[in-house]
Write a protein that holds these residues in place. Structure first.
Motif, short mmCIF file in Angstrom:
data_model
loop_
_atom_site.label_atom_id
_atom_site.label_comp_id
_atom_site.label_asym_id
_atom_site.label_seq_id
_atom_site.Cartn_x
_atom_site.Cartn_y
_atom_site.Cartn_z
N ALA A 1 0.74 -1.27 -0.13
CA ALA A 1 -0.19 -0.14 0.04
C ALA A 1 0.79 1.03 0.07
O ALA A 1 0.42 2.27 -0.74
CB ALA A 1 -1.05 -0.10 1.07
N PHE A 2 1.96 1.21 0.95
CA PHE A 2 2.68 2.33 0.90
C PHE A 2 3.39 2.82 -0.56
O PHE A 2 3.46 3.64 -0.94
CB PHE A 2 4.08 2.20 2.04
N ASP A 3 3.99 1.45 -1.25
CA ASP A 3 4.62 1.56 -2.53
C ASP A 3 3.58 2.24 -3.44
O ASP A 3 3.80 3.01 -4.46
CB ASP A 3 5.15 0.30 -2.95
N THR A 4 2.16 1.71 -3.28
CA THR A 4 1.39 2.19 -4.31
C THR A 4 0.90 3.62 -4.15
O THR A 4 0.98 4.46 -5.23
CB THR A 4 -0.05 1.43 -4.27
N ALA A 5 0.69 4.03 -2.77
CA ALA A 5 0.58 5.49 -2.71
C ALA A 5 1.69 6.52 -2.90
O ALA A 5 1.44 7.59 -3.04
CB ALA A 5 0.47 5.81 -1.28
N SER A 6 2.73 5.77 -2.95
CA SER A 6 4.12 6.88 -3.19
C SER A 6 4.62 6.63 -4.83
O SER A 6 5.77 6.92 -4.98
CB SER A 6 5.17 6.49 -2.25
N ASN A 7 3.94 5.76 -5.41
CA ASN A 7 4.52 5.50 -6.88
C ASN A 7 5.83 4.72 -6.72
O ASN A 7 6.62 4.93 -7.56
CB ASN A 7 4.61 6.71 -7.81
N GLY A 8 5.94 3.64 -5.65
CA GLY A 8 6.97 3.06 -5.61
C GLY A 8 8.30 3.67 -4.76
O GLY A 8 9.35 3.03 -4.60
N ALA A 9 8.12 4.93 -4.34
CA ALA A 9 9.06 5.68 -3.63
C ALA A 9 8.53 6.15 -2.40
O ALA A 9 8.31 7.09 -1.84
CB ALA A 9 9.55 6.79 -4.35
N SER A 10 8.26 5.14 -1.31
CA SER A 10 7.58 5.10 -0.17
C SER A 10 8.18 6.43 0.82
O SER A 10 9.56 6.20 1.04
CB SER A 10 7.53 3.80 0.58
N SER A 11 7.60 7.28 1.31
CA SER A 11 8.07 8.22 2.02
C SER A 11 8.17 7.69 3.66
O SER A 11 8.97 8.31 4.36
CB SER A 11 7.17 9.55 2.01
N TYR A 12 7.48 6.82 3.87
CA TYR A 12 7.32 6.69 5.46
C TYR A 12 7.87 5.19 5.85
O TYR A 12 7.89 4.06 4.73
CB TYR A 12 5.89 6.76 5.92
N ARG A 13 8.56 4.90 6.91
CA ARG A 13 9.02 3.89 7.30
C ARG A 13 7.92 3.07 8.07
O ARG A 13 7.14 3.63 8.77
CB ARG A 13 10.40 4.19 8.27
N ILE A 14 8.10 1.64 7.89
CA ILE A 14 7.02 1.07 8.62
C ILE A 14 7.51 0.42 10.00
O ILE A 14 8.64 -0.18 10.04
CB ILE A 14 6.61 -0.10 7.67
N GLY A 15 6.84 0.58 11.04
CA GLY A 15 7.06 0.26 12.33
C GLY A 15 5.93 -0.72 13.01
O GLY A 15 4.86 -0.74 12.47
N VAL A 16 6.30 -1.55 13.85
CA VAL A 16 5.39 -2.50 14.34
C VAL A 16 5.37 -2.16 15.93
O VAL A 16 6.51 -2.03 16.62
CB VAL A 16 5.75 -4.02 14.25
N TYR A 17 4.26 -2.35 16.71
CA TYR A 17 4.20 -1.88 18.01
C TYR A 17 3.51 -3.64 18.46
O TYR A 17 2.58 -4.04 18.09
CB TYR A 17 2.98 -1.11 18.28
N GLY A 18 4.12 -4.01 19.34
CA GLY A 18 3.71 -5.40 19.84
C GLY A 18 4.78 -6.10 20.77
O GLY A 18 5.60 -5.40 21.30
N SER A 19 4.66 -7.31 21.01
CA SER A 19 5.44 -8.15 21.76
C SER A 19 6.85 -8.20 21.31
O SER A 19 7.34 -8.08 19.91
CB SER A 19 4.83 -9.60 21.83
N GLY A 20 7.95 -8.72 22.31
CA GLY A 20 9.06 -9.09 21.72
C GLY A 20 9.21 -9.92 20.43
O GLY A 20 9.86 -9.63 19.66
N LEU A 21 8.43 -10.98 20.49
CA LEU A 21 8.65 -12.01 19.71
C LEU A 21 7.96 -11.35 18.44
O LEU A 21 8.76 -11.80 17.14
CB LEU A 21 7.71 -13.35 20.03
N CYS A 22 6.82 -10.71 18.30
CA CYS A 22 6.52 -10.20 17.10
C CYS A 22 7.56 -9.27 16.55
O CYS A 22 7.79 -9.20 15.18
CB CYS A 22 5.15 -9.47 17.41
#
Length: 215
Positions: free
Chosen positions: A124-145
């Motif tokens: 979705a990020f790639d599509t929204a930015s035409n393949g040049a995503s502006s934002y980094r993806i982070g995860v909130y969750g458990s240590g294992l996740c």
């Protein structure tokens, strides 16, 4: 870089921005979602930035069970989060949007529906930015996740949940592999004499947390 102290809240902090900064709060974590009353607004982002506070954001709706997560949901949430960041807030390129996995998932959950969800976010990020995503993806969750998604390059940043009983969380905290860490809820007194119920957070002094300010 030094460790900095912050908090996360699911309510607007505009009127408390100056008081929070005066109490040695360096950053606040706010929300993107489908619920406008919960979301960071442009006016709030400006007030927080003007007070000298950095901002972080997390997308969270119903990620409290495995049945929520799949590729289509990731595509939808990734697109919605990206549009809020880019078009409503003007969130700067290179900063992070975290996505919440707010339960204690098994490794099977992480490797199947949750991984599919984060793959959808990336697309979705790639599509929204035409393949040049502006934002980094982070995860909130458990240590294992957090550990698994970062190892599989489905997330770049991790925010470790306050739930120390979740799988892998104590080891992840000890290893200081996180970008952000959340602590147990507390109350802080603000300028009007009232109390705010918030979750304290801290950055990792050796890693960027993907925070930002706006003009």
């Amino acid at each position: 870089m030094p460790t900095t102290n912050g908090l996360d809240a699911s309510f607007e902090l505009t009127k408390h921005a100056i008081a929070l900064k005066a109490q040695s709060i360096d950053f606040v974590m706010r929300y993107y979602s489908h619920n406008a009353t919960k979301n960071l607004s442009l006016a709030e982002a400006r007030a927080l930035s003007d007070a000298g506070l950095e901002i972080g954001v997390v997308w969270e709706t119903s990620g409290t069970h495995s049945g929520f997560f799949n590729r289509l949901q990731g595509l939808a949430d990734g697109s919605a989060a990206y549009q809020l960041a880019a078009n409503s807030i003007g969130q700067p390129a290179g900063s992070t949007i975290y996505f919440a996995v707010d339960y204690d998932p098994s490794l099977a959950d992480i490797n199947s529906p949750i991984s599919a969800y984060f793959s959808g976010i990336s697309d979705a990020f790639d599509t929204a930015s035409n393949g040049a995503s502006s934002y980094r993806i982070g995860v909130y969750g458990s240590g294992l996740c957090c550990k698994t998604l970062l190892a599989n390059k489905l997330a770049e940043m991790s925010w470790l949940s306050q739930s120390t009983g979740f799988a892998g969380s104590k080891d992840y905290a000890s290893s200081q592999s996180y970008n952000l860490i959340q602590y147990l809820p507390t109350k802080i007194t603000v300028d009007d004499g009232g109390d705010l119920s918030v979750d304290p957070d801290a950055t990792n002094g050796t890693r960027s947390a993907g925070l930002f300010t706006i003009l």
